[in-house]
Design an enzyme around this catalytic site. Sequence first.
Site, PDB file in Angstrom:
ATOM      1  N   GLU A 187      -1.063   2.226   4.319  1.00 28.22           N
ATOM      2  CA  GLU A 187      -1.235   0.991   3.570  1.00 28.22           C
ATOM      3  C   GLU A 187      -2.381   1.105   2.566  1.00 28.22           C
ATOM      4  O   GLU A 187      -2.290   0.622   1.439  1.00 28.22           O
ATOM      5  CB  GLU A 187      -1.490  -0.188   4.523  1.00 28.22           C
ATOM      6  CG  GLU A 187      -0.365  -0.481   5.478  1.00 28.22           C
ATOM      7  CD  GLU A 187       0.816  -1.180   4.823  1.00 28.22           C
ATOM      8  OE1 GLU A 187       0.726  -1.513   3.630  1.00 28.22           O
ATOM      9  OE2 GLU A 187       1.837  -1.385   5.509  1.00 28.22           O
ATOM     10  N   ARG A 191      -1.457   0.817  -1.449  1.00 33.18           N
ATOM     11  CA  ARG A 191      -1.901  -0.423  -2.077  1.00 33.18           C
ATOM     12  C   ARG A 191      -3.198  -0.259  -2.862  1.00 33.18           C
ATOM     13  O   ARG A 191      -3.273  -0.628  -4.036  1.00 33.18           O
ATOM     14  CB  ARG A 191      -2.101  -1.511  -1.027  1.00 33.18           C
ATOM     15  CG  ARG A 191      -0.866  -1.811  -0.225  1.00 33.18           C
ATOM     16  CD  ARG A 191      -1.147  -2.970   0.718  1.00 33.18           C
ATOM     17  NE  ARG A 191      -0.150  -3.028   1.772  1.00 33.18           N
ATOM     18  CZ  ARG A 191       0.169  -4.126   2.431  1.00 33.18           C
ATOM     19  NH1 ARG A 191      -0.426  -5.255   2.138  1.00 33.18           N
ATOM     20  NH2 ARG A 191       1.063  -4.109   3.381  1.00 33.18           N
ATOM     21  N   ASP A 336      11.892   3.972   6.093  1.00 29.29           N
ATOM     22  CA  ASP A 336      12.405   3.738   4.748  1.00 29.29           C
ATOM     23  C   ASP A 336      11.847   4.636   3.652  1.00 29.29           C
ATOM     24  O   ASP A 336      12.582   5.366   2.987  1.00 29.29           O
ATOM     25  CB  ASP A 336      12.222   2.266   4.366  1.00 29.29           C
ATOM     26  CG  ASP A 336      10.815   1.735   4.612  1.00 29.29           C
ATOM     27  OD1 ASP A 336       9.936   2.508   5.027  1.00 29.29           O
ATOM     28  OD2 ASP A 336      10.597   0.523   4.384  1.00 29.29           O
ATOM     29  N   GLU A 509      11.968  -6.092  -1.698  1.00 29.12           N
ATOM     30  CA  GLU A 509      12.928  -4.990  -1.782  1.00 29.12           C
ATOM     31  C   GLU A 509      14.208  -5.336  -2.538  1.00 29.12           C
ATOM     32  O   GLU A 509      14.714  -4.535  -3.332  1.00 29.12           O
ATOM     33  CB  GLU A 509      13.264  -4.474  -0.376  1.00 29.12           C
ATOM     34  CG  GLU A 509      12.138  -3.721   0.292  1.00 29.12           C
ATOM     35  CD  GLU A 509      11.077  -4.634   0.854  1.00 29.12           C
ATOM     36  OE1 GLU A 509       9.940  -4.163   1.079  1.00 29.12           O
ATOM     37  OE2 GLU A 509      11.369  -5.831   1.077  1.00 29.12           O
TER      38      GLU A 509
END
Length: 666
Positions: A187, A191, A336, A509
């Site tokens: 993360e 980010r 994913d 998404e």
Amino acid sequence: MSFQRLQNGHVRDSLGGKIDEYLDHRELPMYKDKPYNYSASSKTKPIYKRWRTIAGIALATVTLLYWLGSSNSTDSKPHAKPNKSGSWGWSNKKLGIDWNSRREEVKETFVYSWNGYEQYAWGFDQYRPLSKDGAQMNEQGKGLGWIIVDALDTMMIMNLTSQLSHAREWISTSLNYDQDYEVNTFETTIRMMGGLLSAHYLSNSFTDLANVKDDDKGAPGEDLYLEKATDLADRLMGAFDSPSGVPFASVNLQTSLGKGSHVDDGASSTAEASSLQLEFKYLAYLTGEKNYWEKAERVMEVIDDNGRQDGLLPIFIYPTTGTFMGENIRLGSRGDSYYEYLIKQYLQTEAEEPLYENMWSESLAGIRKHLITYSNTSHLTVLAERPSNLEGAISPKMDHLVCFMPGTIALATTGGVTVNEAKAAGKWNEQQESELRLARELTKTCYGMYKVMATGLAPEIAHFALSEPPHMESDGILESAELTDDPEAEWRKDYEIHHQDNHNLQRPETIETLFYMYRITGDEMYREWGWEIFQNFLKYSKADDNAGYTSLAHANEIPPIEKDNMESFWLAETLKYFYLLFSPPDFLPLTSVVFNTEAHIFPRFKLARGLQTGWERTPRDAQGVMQKAFKKSKTLIVQKPLQHETAPSSLPDEQKAGEGHVGLSG
């Protein structure tokens, strides 16, 4: 529309409190912008104005001429003529749609959201727009910039100079990563590091985007974003110091000591370990420091040397051994972005690393062989899961996170050019046609996740009614039914939305996929679907008192029950993709940039400065099985294991369960 506001902890019969208690203890899947006008190219006076004073013209003629004038105005480009390469040829089937005006509405929504955060929670990592307060990820430290840094490039592309100046001032004076605090490796990379690198790229390469004087060449703060990104990267590098080279799930920012996950037997999520490469490779390209590149790329080699069947991977991997844990295979949470970064690594280096395209193609074929099935009645295309192994039972479950995949398939099919361009160049065949059709059908299924809900906002997870045995794509492609507006339509029965899964967390998404599908195909339908979804966000998730937008605890009832949180990816991804969807197609063209899994924007570049692909794949047979007899001779470099211990995640409860994009956001 007015209705009684319902939110967690403030609902009749304590329903909201019960839901909030449930969500807080349940493991949720996670995921995971100066004036710059691309569209104004003509000053032609609209035709209808030339004829306004002519008396006696029939109403039908006036209407027709008005439409013709709109198609030539500087504010709409749906009828754009082909460019030099003969590419666009868009057509707008719905007359008079002003997409620039709709794009401005997205910008206004961003400003409304940002102003709420700026007023009530400035400098905090989390924002609660209903309570009008914020919280830090590190309760003993200062803010780490989660919301501010994540939103930088959105403000840039939206030309929000004053907001960007305030954010940049905070980064310059208050952002300090020297904190004794453990963060999630993935993360923080996608980010924070990704946000800083994207801001550096845009501020240097697009000087007309939200120009801030401190960014100017020769200014004292010219390299602020790059300096902060490099400082953060150096602190994150300790996560890669595992015996295998697969990064630990978290790392202490002050000591750079990597830590294994406190759950899952210390294993890292496969998607998290394999979705750091775009960021570290771009930083290596900028700085010339090969260590960033080599550490990140080593992960891909270790993963691939497991020789998994058909390119499909379990969702956990041990940093200690570099081997997988379990046999749960899915493209939702924790799985994913591994697949996303295969094709994007290939595109990032301008197709100079073909092994990543090879890995992508192998995985996509495996997905079509083992995971693509159809709903029972309406034959909607479903990207399902195999929880036990590829030979085990199929699970008819799709996280909303899976909805990145159709857009990624479309991007991979053409490499970023339009379908028209690919065909004109003679680079189109039956395989590409088949893959694009799959992308279209999966996009339709994801759009249906919104359409089937009472609020028109998708649930976190959808299940589907399948036939028994399930009809797989390899059994023959089925035609799907139209998603009509009829509330009693048969297609709605194929969606099974469980009560515990009907929360909406402002995820990006599907909007991401609509953006790619529109850019690749030119089909206005994807813009129209996006506009419909955007309006539902405005209608059902807007907080009062200019406080921003909130997630929903229950999105399948009206009025919805609100969840008091505005995700950072609402600003970094969802609104950014809406803005790009409604922008002219030549704004940040897909042939020039690549988006990381947090929608941060990096340039494509050629291999240079001594950077190169540092490994080769072990050969596979026709069935995709690794040929161990040909396995290259090499010695696994086992570094001295650092003393690492399991430690609590730095993410909120909702983010601990998943792979990037909940809780902290994104």
